[in-house]
Design a protein around this motif. Structure first.
Motif, PDB file in Angstrom:
ATOM      1  N   LYS A 230     -81.488  45.451   9.999  1.00  4.55           N
ATOM      2  CA  LYS A 230     -80.525  46.204   9.191  1.00  4.55           C
ATOM      3  C   LYS A 230     -80.430  47.652   9.659  1.00  4.55           C
ATOM      4  CE  LYS A 230     -81.053  43.423   4.985  1.00  4.55           C
ATOM      5  NZ  LYS A 230     -81.520  43.409   3.570  1.00  4.55           N
ATOM      6  N   PHE A 231     -81.561  48.211  10.143  1.00  3.29           N
ATOM      7  CA  PHE A 231     -81.545  49.592  10.628  1.00  3.29           C
ATOM      8  C   PHE A 231     -80.801  49.725  11.953  1.00  3.29           C
ATOM      9  CE2 PHE A 231     -85.652  50.147   8.122  1.00  3.29           C
ATOM     10  CZ  PHE A 231     -85.041  50.864   7.111  1.00  3.29           C
ATOM     11  N   GLY A 232     -80.670  48.646  12.698  1.00  3.88           N
ATOM     12  CA  GLY A 232     -79.934  48.734  13.949  1.00  3.88           C
ATOM     13  C   GLY A 232     -80.493  47.920  15.094  1.00  3.88           C
ATOM     14  N   ALA A 233     -81.654  47.276  14.905  1.00  2.88           N
ATOM     15  CA  ALA A 233     -82.222  46.457  15.979  1.00  2.88           C
ATOM     16  C   ALA A 233     -81.335  45.245  16.248  1.00  2.88           C
ATOM     17  CB  ALA A 233     -83.627  46.003  15.609  1.00  2.88           C
ATOM     18  N   THR A 234     -81.240  44.879  17.514  1.00  2.00           N
ATOM     19  CA  THR A 234     -80.543  43.649  17.902  1.00  2.00           C
ATOM     20  C   THR A 234     -81.537  42.563  18.312  1.00  2.00           C
ATOM     21  OG1 THR A 234     -80.339  44.435  20.189  1.00  2.00           O
ATOM     22  CG2 THR A 234     -78.529  44.937  18.670  1.00  2.00           C
ATOM     23  N   LYS A 235     -82.801  42.972  18.440  1.00  4.67           N
ATOM     24  CA  LYS A 235     -83.845  42.039  18.852  1.00  4.67           C
ATOM     25  C   LYS A 235     -85.168  42.522  18.277  1.00  4.67           C
ATOM     26  CE  LYS A 235     -85.856  40.064  23.104  1.00  4.67           C
ATOM     27  NZ  LYS A 235     -85.796  40.114  24.608  1.00  4.67           N
ATOM     28  N   PHE A 236     -86.080  41.576  18.015  1.00  2.36           N
ATOM     29  CA  PHE A 236     -87.382  41.935  17.443  1.00  2.36           C
ATOM     30  C   PHE A 236     -88.478  41.250  18.250  1.00  2.36           C
ATOM     31  CE2 PHE A 236     -91.004  41.786  14.608  1.00  2.36           C
ATOM     32  CZ  PHE A 236     -90.913  42.939  13.853  1.00  2.36           C
ATOM     33  N   ILE A 237     -89.497  42.012  18.639  1.00  2.00           N
ATOM     34  CA  ILE A 237     -90.645  41.457  19.363  1.00  2.00           C
ATOM     35  C   ILE A 237     -91.901  41.667  18.536  1.00  2.00           C
ATOM     36  CG2 ILE A 237     -92.117  41.661  21.405  1.00  2.00           C
ATOM     37  CD1 ILE A 237     -89.656  42.519  22.979  1.00  2.00           C
ATOM     38  N   ASN A 238     -92.575  40.585  18.232  1.00  2.00           N
ATOM     39  CA  ASN A 238     -93.866  40.640  17.548  1.00  2.00           C
ATOM     40  C   ASN A 238     -94.952  40.592  18.616  1.00  2.00           C
ATOM     41  OD1 ASN A 238     -96.253  40.140  16.165  1.00  2.00           O
ATOM     42  ND2 ASN A 238     -95.280  38.824  14.637  1.00  2.00           N
ATOM     43  N   THR A 239     -95.682  41.685  18.798  1.00  2.00           N
ATOM     44  CA  THR A 239     -96.651  41.773  19.891  1.00  2.00           C
ATOM     45  C   THR A 239     -97.895  40.911  19.661  1.00  2.00           C
ATOM     46  OG1 THR A 239     -97.590  43.781  18.887  1.00  2.00           O
ATOM     47  CG2 THR A 239     -95.917  44.069  20.612  1.00  2.00           C
ATOM     48  N   SER A 240     -98.035  40.330  18.479  1.00  4.12           N
ATOM     49  CA  SER A 240     -99.145  39.398  18.270  1.00  4.12           C
ATOM     50  C   SER A 240     -98.841  38.027  18.889  1.00  4.12           C
ATOM     51  CB  SER A 240     -99.441  39.238  16.772  1.00  4.12           C
ATOM     52  OG  SER A 240     -98.348  38.631  16.107  1.00  4.12           O
ATOM     53  N   ASP A 241     -97.595  37.831  19.284  1.00  5.67           N
ATOM     54  CA  ASP A 241     -97.177  36.601  19.957  1.00  5.67           C
ATOM     55  C   ASP A 241     -97.040  36.889  21.453  1.00  5.67           C
ATOM     56  OD1 ASP A 241     -95.844  34.432  21.059  1.00  5.67           O
ATOM     57  OD2 ASP A 241     -94.513  34.149  19.341  1.00  5.67           O
ATOM     58  N   LYS A 242     -98.011  36.465  22.235  1.00  9.17           N
ATOM     59  CA  LYS A 242     -98.043  36.790  23.660  1.00  9.17           C
ATOM     60  C   LYS A 242     -96.850  36.197  24.418  1.00  9.17           C
ATOM     61  CE  LYS A 242    -101.746  38.892  22.650  1.00  9.17           C
ATOM     62  NZ  LYS A 242    -101.655  40.350  22.364  1.00  9.17           N
ATOM     63  N   GLU A 243     -96.292  35.109  23.910  1.00  2.00           N
ATOM     64  CA  GLU A 243     -95.127  34.514  24.572  1.00  2.00           C
ATOM     65  C   GLU A 243     -93.907  35.421  24.445  1.00  2.00           C
ATOM     66  OE1 GLU A 243     -95.115  31.858  26.547  1.00  2.00           O
ATOM     67  OE2 GLU A 243     -97.290  31.896  26.232  1.00  2.00           O
TER      68      GLU A 243
END
Length: 366
Positions: A230-243
């Protein structure tokens, strides 16, 4: 406004919440006598002050021992109640003060002459710093009822921005706006933002307003994914997921690191940087950082820092925020609850910035 007298009161006393030596980050009520008001200074009755991670690092002595009581706070909003004869603001003006309260007061240095006053050797930060203008004294910050500053380091707040919102622009806002401007973020930029907190959520909004090609929110948890989009990201990466990290290899052109965690994995961050990219350090970890040099050499990646912004940047940022409807998401707390609020900031609880509010300010510019 009754306090328009130009005569100085030597018994003037300001009261705030100070960090103290060996205080374990617990702020204590403390009063001090301000420096006499000079011709180009103003006195501000504070209505709001944001809490920044820097205030927590300082108060808890994470950046080194505290040697005296010192009032933190550098996202200050309030109303001018006294002015010197030559001050650029008028009594009644609503103004904001950020991380700097003074620079060259006589002959400009090289950096002030270039308009980059944030690098001035005579610069004074907003709290617990000696003034270098020949008048002596130590700066005190915005966790207080009042503050005195040189008028050119107070900025008139546009009427479209409320006082609680305005506070966060003077550190979180300018700290993230400046590197995006400096490194020309725009339609050709794949931007990354590490840490979706007080600074990160502002960076996402700036990036969206600047039309970045891709805006990647990078966090160790999924709990802010929806809000980040909602703030403006078009993609999200969770760094706890190594893949997810592997899939993002060499995909980011410019990245702002707003997270000062000692657990940051810098090699993982650098693996996501594209050739000829920049990783900009905005947060200040309490411990040294380490990484594998090949990430930099093989891809021509630069790790760089960015120190605030100059006075012109701040004025431009406020205009840009009004034009593009960029606003921080804030939670208001009474000044008397500053210790509880600081504990919540230290624990990473805010969504997304806590702003302290003085009694009587609730009806003003909300």
């Amino acid at each position: 406004m009754q306090e328009t007298t130009k005569a100085e009161d030597p018994s003037a006393t300001f009261t705030g919440w100070a960090a103290v030596p060996n205080g374990h980050g617990i702020l204590q009520k403390w009063s001090y006598h301000p420096r006499p008001l000079t011709a180009d200074e103003i006195e501000i009755k504070i209505s709001h002050c944001g809490i920044c991670g820097s205030d927590i690092h300082f108060s808890s002595e994470g950046w080194g021992p505290i040697t005296r009581p010192a009032i933190p706070g550098h996202e200050i909003v309030g109303t001018v109640v006294k002015r010197g004869d030559a001050a650029i603001h008028q009594v009644g003006d609503r103004v904001g003060v950020g991380c700097i309260v003074a620079a060259c007061r006589k002959d400009p240095c090289e950096w002030c002459a270039k308009g980059e006053d944030q690098f001035c050797e005579h610069m004074t930060i907003t709290f617990n710093a000696p003034y270098k203008d020949g008048r002596g004294g130590i700066s005190e910050g915005g966790f207080a009822d009042r503050v005195r500053v040189y008028g050119d380091y107070a900025f008139k707040i546009p009427s479209a921005i409320s006082s609680p919102e305005a506070a966060s622009f003077f550190c979180a806002g300018i700290t993230t706006y400046t590197p995006l401007k400096r490194y020309k973020a725009g339609p050709n930029t794949r931007l990354g933002v590490i840490g979706i907190g007080g600074l990160g959520h502002m960076a996402l909004q700036w990036a969206r307003a600047m039309g970045c090609k891709e805006v990647v929110a990078i966090s160790g948890r999924d709990n802010k994914r929806e809000e980040a989009m909602k703030f403006g990201a078009t993609k999200f990466i969770n760094t706890s997921d190594k893949e997810q990290i592997k899939a993002a290899a060499k995909s980011i052109d410019l990245c702002l690191c707003t997270n000062a965690s000692k657990d940051n994995n810098w090699d993982e961050f650098l693996s996501m940087m594209a050739p000829l990219s920049q990783l900009v350090l905005l947060a200040l970890p309490e411990v040294p950082i380490s990484f594998t040099g090949s990430h930099l050499v093989n891809q021509d990646v630069a790790i760089i820092g960015c120190h605030l912004g100059n006075k012109a940047d701040i004025e431009e940022m406020l205009e840009f925020a009004v034009k593009h409807n960029v606003r921080p998401k804030v939670e208001k707390r009474p000044f008397e609850e500053c210790n509880e609020a600081c504990k919540d900031v230290h624990a990473g609880k805010p969504r997304y910035r806590i702003v302290l509010e003085m009694d009587g300010a609730k009806s003003e510019h909300q």
